[in-house]
Design an enzyme around this catalytic site. Structure first.
Site, PDB file in Angstrom:
ATOM      1  N   PRO A 322      32.241  39.745  46.964  1.00 26.63           N
ATOM      2  CA  PRO A 322      33.184  40.862  46.995  1.00 26.63           C
ATOM      3  C   PRO A 322      33.003  41.893  45.886  1.00 26.63           C
ATOM      4  O   PRO A 322      33.660  42.928  45.920  1.00 26.63           O
ATOM      5  CB  PRO A 322      34.529  40.148  46.810  1.00 26.63           C
ATOM      6  CG  PRO A 322      34.199  38.994  45.895  1.00 26.63           C
ATOM      7  CD  PRO A 322      32.808  38.560  46.278  1.00 26.63           C
ATOM      8  N   THR A 323      32.118  41.635  44.886  1.00 28.39           N
ATOM      9  CA  THR A 323      32.104  42.530  43.726  1.00 28.39           C
ATOM     10  C   THR A 323      31.243  43.765  43.979  1.00 28.39           C
ATOM     11  O   THR A 323      30.445  43.809  44.909  1.00 28.39           O
ATOM     12  CB  THR A 323      31.540  41.804  42.483  1.00 28.39           C
ATOM     13  OG1 THR A 323      30.165  41.477  42.733  1.00 28.39           O
ATOM     14  CG2 THR A 323      32.318  40.546  42.170  1.00 28.39           C
ATOM     15  N   CYS A 324      31.406  44.758  43.089  1.00 32.92           N
ATOM     16  CA  CYS A 324      30.651  46.008  43.215  1.00 32.92           C
ATOM     17  C   CYS A 324      29.332  45.914  42.484  1.00 32.92           C
ATOM     18  O   CYS A 324      28.959  46.807  41.715  1.00 32.92           O
ATOM     19  CB  CYS A 324      31.472  47.160  42.668  1.00 32.92           C
ATOM     20  SG  CYS A 324      32.861  47.507  43.715  1.00 32.92           S
ATOM     21  N   ASP A 325      28.636  44.802  42.653  1.00 32.20           N
ATOM     22  CA  ASP A 325      27.306  44.673  42.063  1.00 32.20           C
ATOM     23  C   ASP A 325      26.384  44.303  43.201  1.00 32.20           C
ATOM     24  O   ASP A 325      26.649  43.338  43.935  1.00 32.20           O
ATOM     25  CB  ASP A 325      27.309  43.587  40.985  1.00 32.20           C
ATOM     26  CG  ASP A 325      26.003  43.556  40.216  1.00 32.20           C
ATOM     27  OD1 ASP A 325      24.931  43.686  40.849  1.00 32.20           O
ATOM     28  OD2 ASP A 325      26.050  43.392  38.991  1.00 32.20           O
ATOM     29  N   ASN A 366      34.806  42.406  37.436  1.00 32.52           N
ATOM     30  CA  ASN A 366      35.367  43.292  38.451  1.00 32.52           C
ATOM     31  C   ASN A 366      36.823  42.951  38.771  1.00 32.52           C
ATOM     32  O   ASN A 366      37.352  43.334  39.806  1.00 32.52           O
ATOM     33  CB  ASN A 366      34.558  43.171  39.754  1.00 32.52           C
ATOM     34  CG  ASN A 366      33.913  44.484  40.194  1.00 32.52           C
ATOM     35  OD1 ASN A 366      33.472  44.598  41.316  1.00 32.52           O
ATOM     36  ND2 ASN A 366      33.849  45.467  39.330  1.00 32.52           N
TER      37      ASN A 366
END
Ligand SMILES: *Cc1c(COP(=O)(O)O)cnc(C)c1O
EC number: 4.1.1.17
Length: 376
Positions: A322-325, A366
């Site tokens: 789910p993270t923005c990486d 995050n």
């Protein structure tokens, strides 16, 4: 997956992913190790899952513990194990941490070079040391490479140095690589160990112990041999290389002790495609590399994933966290078959996640909290 875990999850109505670990499975695993290797002491590798309930149970069952830091030593002592059941098995230790371990009563240390021996001679005089030798890790799904251990022909010198500095040159250790699916992989390292025993005996140093390390697998998608097959192969290799003078042995199972005892429940956050022509579905979960599934790195560990739609038609999916990486993708090189009916909001169960999940989870990257853990 056990009925107790399924019942627990049915009653839970909190949001967010969690890992549930069934202690009955850990108890069974401990007795399987004890049966498969009856003359070998078990040192549980604490880093796999240091939950207090796991340490308490294993301490009560009579297990010893392999630790890598002073904090792990203190966790084991808090579980009621005496310091003579603890080894400080990390080959990379600060001298002041060796002194603190020594003050706690720990007297068994790993080394792989002369500089580390000198630290121990100063900070824990008279302690027992074992020297770790390199092992190539082939056949392992999570190899431990060259970070730890020295060449076998250097180990003799390291142990001789320990002996000269008043330490007990106690033995050797190696690790055949984690998730080692080939029970015969202990043979080469035991051949090298026997040669070092012989060489040092000729120089008047009688080693006593071989630490056979971890590497015992958990069943993920592929089948793995039973622990008794490992016991049999290891015993045969000991007989072959040491004849009727088999040394004291220890094992350090981590994954094999707790992996199959745990299961993660997670949720599908989004299912999408990248273009009209895209044939691959992207399935985004609320768990990823940074909150528990770090071992999907390079897609090395492939966890079994169950859904409420198992049995429906499937299609290959890319699974991501789910993270923005953008490295937070679990399976892409080798897409994962998931039911077409799997939809936003569906729950998924990720099996075999009792080892190397909770402690590999970031503090809050995050804003996603660390993986919750329940031990039942
Ligand atoms: C991590 C580790 C283990 C446990 O390995 P598994 O493959 O999980 O059984 C054992 N010994 C040492 C020294 C370790 O660092």
């Amino acid at each position: 997956m056990t009925d107790r875990i399924v019942d627990f999850l049915r009653r839970r109505n909190e949001d967010g992913p969690c890992m549930v670990l069934d202690l009955d499975v850990v108890r069974d695993n401990y007795s399987s190790f004890a049966k498969a290797l009856p003359d070998t002491r078990v040192f549980y590798a604490v880093k796999a899952n240091p939950a207090p309930e796991v340490l308490d149970l294993l301490a009560r069952l009579g297990s010893c513990f392999d630790t890598a830091s002073v904090v792990e030593i203190e966790q084991v002592l808090a579980a009621g194990a005496a310091p003579d059941r603890i080894s400080f098995g990390n080959t990379i230790k600060k001298e002041r941490d060796i002194a603190r371990a020594h003050a706690h009563g720990v007297s068994l240390f790993a080394v792989d070079c002369e500089a580390e021996v000198e630290k121990i001679a100063r900070a824990a005089p008279g302690a027992k040391v074992f020297c770790r030798i390199l092992c190539d890790g082939s056949g392992a799904e999570w190899p431990l490479s060259r970070k730890f251990g020295c060449a076998p022909d250097m180990a003799g010198r390291v142990l001789e140095h320990a002996h000269r500095l008043g330490l007990v040159a106690y033995g050797l250790s190696f690790h055949v690589g984690s998730q080692q699916r080939n029970p015969r992989m202990w043979d080469g390292a035991l051949a090298a160990s026997a040669a070092i025993f012989k060489d040092l005996a000729e120089r008047g140093i009688a080693l006593q112990m071989v630490n056979l390390g971890g590497g015992f697998p958990t069943k993920y998608l592929k089948n793995v041999p039973a622990v008794r097959q490992y016991g049999k192969a290891i015993f045969e290799a000991l007989r072959k290389h040491f004849g009727n003078r088999i040394p004291e042995t220890i094992i350090e199972p981590g994954r094999g002790m707790v992996g199959n005892a745990g299961m993660i429940e997670a949720e599908v956050v989004l299912v999408s495609k990248k273009s009209d022509e895209d044939r691959m579905r992207w399935v985004y979960l609320d768990i990823g590399k940074f909150n528990g599934l770090a071992e999907t790195m390079d897609e090395m560990i492939r966890y079994p994933i169950r859904t409420e739609f198992d049995g429906d038609a499937t299609e290959p999916c890319i699974i991501a966290g789910p993270t923005c990486d953008s490295v937070d993708v679990l399976y892409e090189k080798e897409p994962y078959e998931l039911p077409v009916s799997l939809a936003i909001g569906s729950k998924v169960l990720i099996e075999g996640t009792g080892a190397y999940t909770t402690t590999y989870s970031a503090v809050g990257f995050n804003g996603f909290p660390p993986l919750k853990s329940y031990v039942i």
